[in-house]
Write a protein that holds these residues in place. Structure first.
Motif, short mmCIF file in Angstrom:
data_model
loop_
_atom_site.label_atom_id
_atom_site.label_comp_id
_atom_site.label_asym_id
_atom_site.label_seq_id
_atom_site.Cartn_x
_atom_site.Cartn_y
_atom_site.Cartn_z
N ILE A 2 0.85 -1.20 0.00
CA ILE A 2 0.00 0.00 0.00
C ILE A 2 0.88 1.24 0.00
O ILE A 2 1.75 1.40 0.86
CB ILE A 2 -0.93 0.00 1.23
N PRO A 3 0.70 2.16 -0.96
CA PRO A 3 1.52 3.38 -1.01
C PRO A 3 1.26 4.27 0.19
O PRO A 3 0.15 4.30 0.73
CB PRO A 3 1.09 4.06 -2.31
N THR A 4 2.30 5.00 0.61
CA THR A 4 2.16 5.86 1.79
C THR A 4 2.32 7.35 1.46
O THR A 4 1.97 8.19 2.29
CB THR A 4 3.21 5.49 2.85
N GLU A 5 2.84 7.69 0.29
CA GLU A 5 3.03 9.10 -0.02
C GLU A 5 1.68 9.80 -0.19
O GLU A 5 0.67 9.17 -0.49
CB GLU A 5 3.90 9.30 -1.27
N THR A 6 1.68 11.10 0.05
CA THR A 6 0.45 11.89 -0.04
C THR A 6 0.25 12.36 -1.48
O THR A 6 1.18 12.88 -2.11
CB THR A 6 0.52 13.10 0.90
N SER A 25 -4.75 13.08 -0.17
CA SER A 25 -4.93 11.84 0.57
C SER A 25 -3.57 11.24 0.88
O SER A 25 -2.70 11.18 0.01
CB SER A 25 -5.77 10.83 -0.22
N GLY A 26 -3.39 10.83 2.13
CA GLY A 26 -2.13 10.21 2.53
C GLY A 26 -1.78 10.54 3.97
O GLY A 26 -2.45 11.31 4.64
N ARG A 27 -0.71 9.93 4.42
CA ARG A 27 -0.30 10.07 5.81
C ARG A 27 -0.03 11.52 6.21
O ARG A 27 -0.34 11.94 7.33
CB ARG A 27 0.96 9.22 6.04
N ASN A 75 -8.32 9.07 8.90
CA ASN A 75 -8.38 7.63 8.72
C ASN A 75 -8.90 6.97 10.00
O ASN A 75 -8.66 7.50 11.10
CB ASN A 75 -7.00 7.09 8.34
N GLU A 82 -7.44 6.69 4.31
CA GLU A 82 -6.30 7.46 4.77
C GLU A 82 -6.80 8.83 5.26
O GLU A 82 -7.99 9.14 5.16
CB GLU A 82 -5.31 7.68 3.62
N ARG A 119 -6.61 3.39 -3.73
CA ARG A 119 -6.24 3.34 -2.31
C ARG A 119 -7.43 2.89 -1.45
O ARG A 119 -7.24 2.20 -0.44
CB ARG A 119 -5.71 4.70 -1.86
N ASN A 123 -7.04 -0.33 0.86
CA ASN A 123 -7.27 -0.18 2.30
C ASN A 123 -8.55 -0.84 2.77
O ASN A 123 -8.98 -0.66 3.92
CB ASN A 123 -7.29 1.31 2.67
#
Length: 473
Positions: A2-6, A25-27, A75, A82, A119, A123
């Motif tokens: 699963i990608p984590t970049e925004t 969207s993202g961390r 999230n 996310e 995503r 997720n």
């Protein structure tokens, strides 16, 4: 993985408008947005609750770009699962680009087509069939396609598949267990119950497969070719159906030299009408190309409307014209046996009551399916009846009863393969095939079920599916 970049993208259509929405969207989505957002009440965006909206300005290096509303979705309670931030700004294309460039400089990256929905799938917010229904919902342009997409996005189709797969998986586990005790010659799976399950799965699969014929035409629209000899009123009929001057109308034969297409929604169902060049022998090179295209369009159509000029028919004098029409109908029916054929007699208003009665009697013997209508395209007589007759060609029962309808060709292919494997298992059960051989076919059926919902997938498949999405979704 699963990608984590925004990621960031414009979620509303490109171009100027009253309001535009930019989605992150993202961390690091909330932290990145907080770097350029100044709340009018001095709030720290990173400390705000989920599902809240905040008024403020987009500011960078002392320069104010716009007054905006910022919505926060933390999230896992967001569309993607996310942290998500949506910035509602004014719809100037300059403002949109300036804000997106600021977010990119703060560490976000541009989203790829369908990456937000991808995503959501990765997720666990949507299964694969639901994710595909999102694209169908965006593309829906009539009530019927919208209804089907909504049903699938809510999980109507995938719920059926998941339930069948789970029941089959339970029996598969018992079959596999038997293999571990092969020397003891024991049966853990009740064969009669297993046979009942296979019959039920086969029934459901066949129903879903059969529904694709309806679902495909509802999703893509039903192509209808309007054909006939030159100057019988094909273009006038198209204009009457669409209630606009879409095609050029002239008394000169051969005016329509190319196909003209347009769509009409009748009671929520989309119909794609194709006005074709008149079919006749001609030495005109351009017209002959148009006639060739007419036959190509008939091949693509599901319904053929064969239009006849009533003033060219006679049951009293020259019988040749009616005989000619009979031959034309038979030729179309024989050449395209799998297509619905509707014979429409135009210029009804020019017929006497006696002539109309005689033609009706004559044409009843011509058209075995009795799909014959008398209309006047110019005076809008019989057009509503024609629309209802066209609608009758569509099996809308499943739609009215809110039954599951398959519209996706990928799902259709997987259902066919799953059905093939289930029938192999049934044959094996009836033939007392060994458990290890039946287990192979059961695993294959489970595999094809999993392909539909995304429990079985690969990067290439996901890439093909989500590449067809728009950027902001």
């Amino acid at each position: 993985m699963i990608p984590t970049e925004t990621i960031v993208a414009l979620a509303t259509p490109s171009g100027a408008g009253a309001i535009a929405v930019i989605r992150l969207s993202g961390r690091a989505a909330i932290a990145i947005a907080a770097n350029i957002f100044v709340s009018v009440s001095g709030k720290d965006l990173t400390k705000q609750k989920t599902h809240t909206i905040h008024l403020g300005h987009i500011v960078s290096e002392g320069k104010t770009y716009d007054q905006v509303l910022v919505s926060i979705f933390k999230n896992p309670n967001s569309y993607t699962g996310e942290d998500v931030v949506e910035i509602s700004c004014h719809g100037s294309t300059f403002i949109q680009q300036q804000i997106i460039q600021l977010l990119l400089r703060m560490g976000a990256k541009m989203a790829q087509p369908g990456e937000f929905t991808l995503r959501a799938f990765l997720n666990g917010k949507l299964d694969l069939s639901q994710a595909e229904a999102v694209a169908d919902l965006i593309a829906s342009d009539n009530e019927a396609s919208h209804q089907i997409a909504m049903q699938q996005m809510r999980g109507g189709f995938s719920n059926e598949i998941v339930q069948l797969r789970q029941e089959l998986l339970n029996f598969a586990s018992l079959i596999e267990l038997e293999l571990d005790f092969a020397e003891e010659d024991v049966e853990f799976a009740d064969r009669s119950q297993f046979n009942e399950l296979l019959n039920r799965i086969e029934f459901v699969l066949k129903r879903l497969i059969d529904s694709f014929a309806v679902g495909n035409v509802i999703k893509n629209g039903i192509p209808i070719a309007i054909v006939g000899e030159p100057n019988v009123g094909k273009s006038t009929l198209l204009n009457a159906l669409l209630n606009e001057e879409r095609a050029i109308v002239s008394d000169i034969a051969g005016t329509t030299r190319d196909t003209i297409e347009d769509e009409l929604v009748i009671e929520g169902i989309g119909f794609r009408f194709i006005d074709t060049a008149g079919i006749r022998e001609t030495t005109d090179h351009v017209e002959s190309i148009g006639i060739k295209k007419t036959f190509e369009k008939i091949e693509q159509a599901q319904v053929v409307v064969y239009l006849v000029d009533s003033s060219q028919l006679s049951v009293v004098g020259s019988q040749m014209t009616v005989d000619h029409m009979k031959n034309e109908i038979e030729q179309i029916r024989n050449k395209y046996p799998n297509k619905k054929l509707l014979t429409v007699i135009n210029k009804k208003d020019l017929l006497s009551t006696e002539m109309l009665s005689k033609l009706e009697t004559e044409l009843t013997t011509v058209n075995r399916q009795q799909y014959t209508l008398f209309i006047s395209a110019k005076n809008n007589i019989g057009i509503d009846e024609l629309k209802q007759r066209l609608l009758s060609f569509v099996n809308t029962g499943a739609l009215r009863n809110n039954e599951t309808i398959v519209t996706n060709s990928r799902h259709y292919d997987s259902l066919l393969k799953a059905l093939e494997e289930i029938q192999k298992v049934k044959w094996g059960l009836e033939s007392n095939l060994s458990s290890d051989l039946m287990a192979i076919d059961i695993r294959e059926a489970l595999f094809h079920f999993g392909e539909i919902t995304g429990e079985v997938t690969n990067d290439e498949l996901l890439g093909n599916i989500f590449a067809n999405f728009c950027i902001g979704k």
